[in-house]
Design a protein around this motif. Structure first.
Motif, PDB file in Angstrom:
ATOM      1  N   ARG A 154       0.766   4.085  -2.930  1.00 53.96           N
ATOM      2  CA  ARG A 154       0.710   5.587  -2.439  1.00 53.96           C
ATOM      3  C   ARG A 154       1.753   6.389  -3.114  1.00 53.96           C
ATOM      4  N   THR A 155       2.915   5.800  -2.992  1.00 51.43           N
ATOM      5  CA  THR A 155       4.004   6.753  -3.541  1.00 51.43           C
ATOM      6  C   THR A 155       4.027   6.835  -4.849  1.00 51.43           C
ATOM      7  N   GLU A 178       1.506   6.769  -6.642  1.00 54.04           N
ATOM      8  CA  GLU A 178       0.591   7.514  -6.899  1.00 54.04           C
ATOM      9  C   GLU A 178       0.768   9.067  -6.968  1.00 54.04           C
ATOM     10  N   SER A 203       0.839  -1.183   0.032  1.00 56.95           N
ATOM     11  CA  SER A 203       0.131   0.195  -0.228  1.00 56.95           C
ATOM     12  C   SER A 203       0.809   1.401   0.033  1.00 56.95           C
ATOM     13  N   THR A 204       1.876   1.337   0.837  1.00 55.56           N
ATOM     14  CA  THR A 204       2.890   2.244   0.785  1.00 55.56           C
ATOM     15  C   THR A 204       3.638   2.612  -0.773  1.00 55.56           C
TER      16      THR A 204
END
Length: 105
Positions: free
Chosen positions: A22-23, A25, A18-19
């Motif tokens: 997100r990064t 994105e 997920s990290t």
């Protein structure tokens, strides 16, 4: 891909997928990376944003992506301008078999 990034970080990494997503994105939002999704695939590929847009030839056997350094779309079809349509971007994907896969057969 996000999975390739996770693999390169290694087993000892405490980074969650997920990290990574997100990064990626955030980097896409800032224009630092460009995301490409191939036809018939849910997998997104990321690359440092090139100065110009880029198209790819994709091997339908192994998934190898060959970047085209020139845009084969020289001009937009006349039907678009006649319809009053303004093109803001375009994507082109060429599917086929790469040399390595062709030589295997």
């Amino acid at each position: 891909t996000a999975l390739e990034i996770a693999e390169r970080l290694g087993d000892g990494s405490t980074t969650w997928m997920s990290t990574i997503y997100r990064t990626l994105e955030l980097l896409e939002t800032k224009g630092i990376v460009t995301r490409t999704t191939l036809m018939g695939s849910d997998m997104a590929y990321y690359e440092i944003t090139p100065h110009t847009h880029r198209h790819y030839a994709v091997c339908t056997s192994c998934g190898a992506m060959i970047p085209l350094h020139t845009c084969p779309v020289v001009e937009m079809p006349q039907e678009l301008s006649e319809a009053g349509f303004t093109v803001t971007e375009h994507h082109l994907e060429i599917a086929g078999i790469c040399k390595k896969c062709k030589n295997k057969k």
